[in-house]
Design a protein around this motif. Sequence first.
Motif, PDB file in Angstrom:
ATOM      1  N   SER A 265      10.152   8.942  -4.643  1.00  0.00           N
ATOM      2  CA  SER A 265      10.902  10.129  -5.055  1.00  0.00           C
ATOM      3  C   SER A 265      10.136  11.398  -4.721  1.00  0.00           C
ATOM      4  N   ALA A 266      10.900  12.477  -4.577  1.00  0.00           N
ATOM      5  CA  ALA A 266      10.327  13.803  -4.337  1.00  0.00           C
ATOM      6  C   ALA A 266      11.081  14.809  -5.192  1.00  0.00           C
ATOM      7  N   THR A 267      10.353  15.488  -6.068  1.00  0.00           N
ATOM      8  CA  THR A 267      10.949  16.448  -6.990  1.00  0.00           C
ATOM      9  C   THR A 267      10.217  17.774  -6.877  1.00  0.00           C
ATOM     10  N   ALA A 268      10.958  18.850  -6.761  1.00  0.00           N
ATOM     11  CA  ALA A 268      10.348  20.175  -6.688  1.00  0.00           C
ATOM     12  C   ALA A 268       9.942  20.643  -8.079  1.00  0.00           C
ATOM     13  N   PHE A 269       9.044  21.612  -8.121  1.00  0.00           N
ATOM     14  CA  PHE A 269       8.733  22.278  -9.376  1.00  0.00           C
ATOM     15  C   PHE A 269       9.795  23.345  -9.633  1.00  0.00           C
ATOM     16  N   ALA A 270      10.103  23.570 -10.905  1.00  0.00           N
ATOM     17  CA  ALA A 270      11.197  24.455 -11.267  1.00  0.00           C
ATOM     18  C   ALA A 270      11.015  25.866 -10.713  1.00  0.00           C
ATOM     19  N   ASP A 271       9.765  26.338 -10.665  1.00  0.00           N
ATOM     20  CA  ASP A 271       9.519  27.699 -10.202  1.00  0.00           C
ATOM     21  C   ASP A 271       9.254  27.785  -8.699  1.00  0.00           C
TER      22      ASP A 271
ATOM     23  N   PHE B 206       6.308  17.158  -6.605  1.00  0.00           N
ATOM     24  CA  PHE B 206       5.805  16.003  -7.341  1.00  0.00           C
ATOM     25  C   PHE B 206       6.445  14.761  -6.746  1.00  0.00           C
ATOM     26  N   LEU B 207       5.611  13.833  -6.278  1.00  0.00           N
ATOM     27  CA  LEU B 207       6.082  12.591  -5.684  1.00  0.00           C
ATOM     28  C   LEU B 207       5.750  11.419  -6.599  1.00  0.00           C
ATOM     29  N   THR B 208       6.572  10.391  -6.546  1.00  0.00           N
ATOM     30  CA  THR B 208       6.243   9.149  -7.241  1.00  0.00           C
ATOM     31  C   THR B 208       6.590   7.976  -6.336  1.00  0.00           C
ATOM     32  N   ALA B 209       5.894   6.876  -6.574  1.00  0.00           N
ATOM     33  CA  ALA B 209       6.240   5.604  -5.940  1.00  0.00           C
ATOM     34  C   ALA B 209       6.211   4.530  -7.007  1.00  0.00           C
ATOM     35  N   THR B 210       7.260   3.734  -7.059  1.00  0.00           N
ATOM     36  CA  THR B 210       7.340   2.614  -7.982  1.00  0.00           C
ATOM     37  C   THR B 210       7.511   1.345  -7.163  1.00  0.00           C
ATOM     38  N   VAL B 211       6.754   0.304  -7.483  1.00  0.00           N
ATOM     39  CA  VAL B 211       6.814  -0.967  -6.769  1.00  0.00           C
ATOM     40  C   VAL B 211       7.117  -2.064  -7.774  1.00  0.00           C
ATOM     41  N   LEU B 212       8.137  -2.865  -7.492  1.00  0.00           N
ATOM     42  CA  LEU B 212       8.547  -3.952  -8.379  1.00  0.00           C
ATOM     43  C   LEU B 212       8.718  -5.240  -7.585  1.00  0.00           C
ATOM     44  N   PRO B 213       8.578  -6.392  -8.249  1.00  0.00           N
ATOM     45  CA  PRO B 213       8.912  -7.642  -7.569  1.00  0.00           C
ATOM     46  C   PRO B 213      10.374  -7.633  -7.135  1.00  0.00           C
TER      47      PRO B 213
ATOM     48  N   PHE C 261       3.236   1.928 -10.681  1.00  0.00           N
ATOM     49  CA  PHE C 261       3.753   3.296 -10.669  1.00  0.00           C
ATOM     50  C   PHE C 261       2.624   4.226 -10.253  1.00  0.00           C
ATOM     51  N   LEU C 262       2.892   5.087  -9.267  1.00  0.00           N
ATOM     52  CA  LEU C 262       1.868   6.006  -8.779  1.00  0.00           C
ATOM     53  C   LEU C 262       2.422   7.427  -8.749  1.00  0.00           C
ATOM     54  N   PRO C 263       1.829   8.346  -9.518  1.00  0.00           N
ATOM     55  CA  PRO C 263       2.194   9.761  -9.435  1.00  0.00           C
ATOM     56  C   PRO C 263       1.352  10.437  -8.353  1.00  0.00           C
ATOM     57  N   ILE C 264       1.954  11.355  -7.639  1.00  0.00           N
ATOM     58  CA  ILE C 264       1.302  11.965  -6.477  1.00  0.00           C
ATOM     59  C   ILE C 264       1.558  13.468  -6.485  1.00  0.00           C
ATOM     60  N   GLY C 265       0.490  14.237  -6.306  1.00  0.00           N
ATOM     61  CA  GLY C 265       0.624  15.686  -6.248  1.00  0.00           C
ATOM     62  C   GLY C 265      -0.242  16.264  -5.149  1.00  0.00           C
ATOM     63  N   ALA C 266      -0.196  17.562  -5.000  1.00  0.00           N
ATOM     64  CA  ALA C 266      -1.046  18.219  -4.019  1.00  0.00           C
ATOM     65  C   ALA C 266      -2.506  17.943  -4.340  1.00  0.00           C
ATOM     66  N   CYS C 267      -3.294  17.632  -3.317  1.00  0.00           N
ATOM     67  CA  CYS C 267      -4.717  17.358  -3.542  1.00  0.00           C
ATOM     68  C   CYS C 267      -5.380  18.540  -4.246  1.00  0.00           C
TER      69      CYS C 267
ATOM     70  N   THR D 102       0.851  -1.188   0.000  1.00  0.00           N
ATOM     71  CA  THR D 102       0.000   0.000   0.000  1.00  0.00           C
ATOM     72  C   THR D 102       0.887   1.237   0.000  1.00  0.00           C
ATOM     73  N   ILE D 103       0.637   2.125  -0.938  1.00  0.00           N
ATOM     74  CA  ILE D 103       1.348   3.400  -0.999  1.00  0.00           C
ATOM     75  C   ILE D 103       0.453   4.459  -0.369  1.00  0.00           C
ATOM     76  N   ALA D 104       0.964   5.155   0.620  1.00  0.00           N
ATOM     77  CA  ALA D 104       0.222   6.200   1.317  1.00  0.00           C
ATOM     78  C   ALA D 104       0.937   7.532   1.140  1.00  0.00           C
TER      79      ALA D 104
END
Length: 248
Positions: A201-207, A107-114, A84-90, A62-64
């Motif tokens: 992962s956690a990535t900021a927006f350029a601006d 911008f957050l992402t979660a990747t799950v692999l075997p 693969f789950l992309p995640i942003g501000a609600c 479960t990705i929270a």
Amino acid sequence: MSCGTAAWRVGLALSMFLGLTGCLGGGETGPNLSESPIFSAERATPREDLVRSKAVMGGAVTIAAPKGFCIDTSAHQDTEAGAFLPIGACAALTKNPADPKPGKPAFLTATVLPMPIQASALPDEPEARLREARGFVQSDAGRAALSRVGKSETVTLLDVKSASGVLYVRVRDTSDGLPPALSNTTWRAFLEVNGRLVTASATAFADQPLGPGKGYELLREFVARIRKANKRSNGAGGVKGWLGGLRN
């Protein structure tokens, strides 16, 4: 390079970059995130469809999302091969500023692999695995694995940390393929959850840049939310899986 190491490197690269290569660009390997409400001003998610956590790979993991963030279920992937789950501000998803949002957007992402079969070759001692992981990401081969295009010269390793059996790396990747809205600097975390390999992962927006400390804090909160939502695996040292091919 042995066949085992080559297979492991492919798995590692996928876990690192599924969300920052084909998936972000809308190629054949994944959904088109340019049409995601996170990046598109024309699209919005109804408030009643907001999702803060989601089980993937048949309920194995479960990705929270951290506080203020929601999962973009319109652009996520979930197959037997991985998720693969992309995640942003609600509020970014709904286009309603009254909805939940973090103090600083990211911008957050979660990747799950075997878990790669090569993982069984590694010792169970977490610190030994972390030492190998640190050494690998600082090598040319490691920086190539961290590159969106597989070239070590595009990657600058800015920081490497470990905490509670999780490896955290902060990298700058100057290669092409990143949406212009995002910074080219990203924090990534590698951990094992219920026998699966998870990359967050956690990535900021350029601006709206995040300082190194803020990005690390956000990613640690993300990891903590994921771990809380799942049963801890026995001996889950965080890097055993994606280091599995180093010794082959």
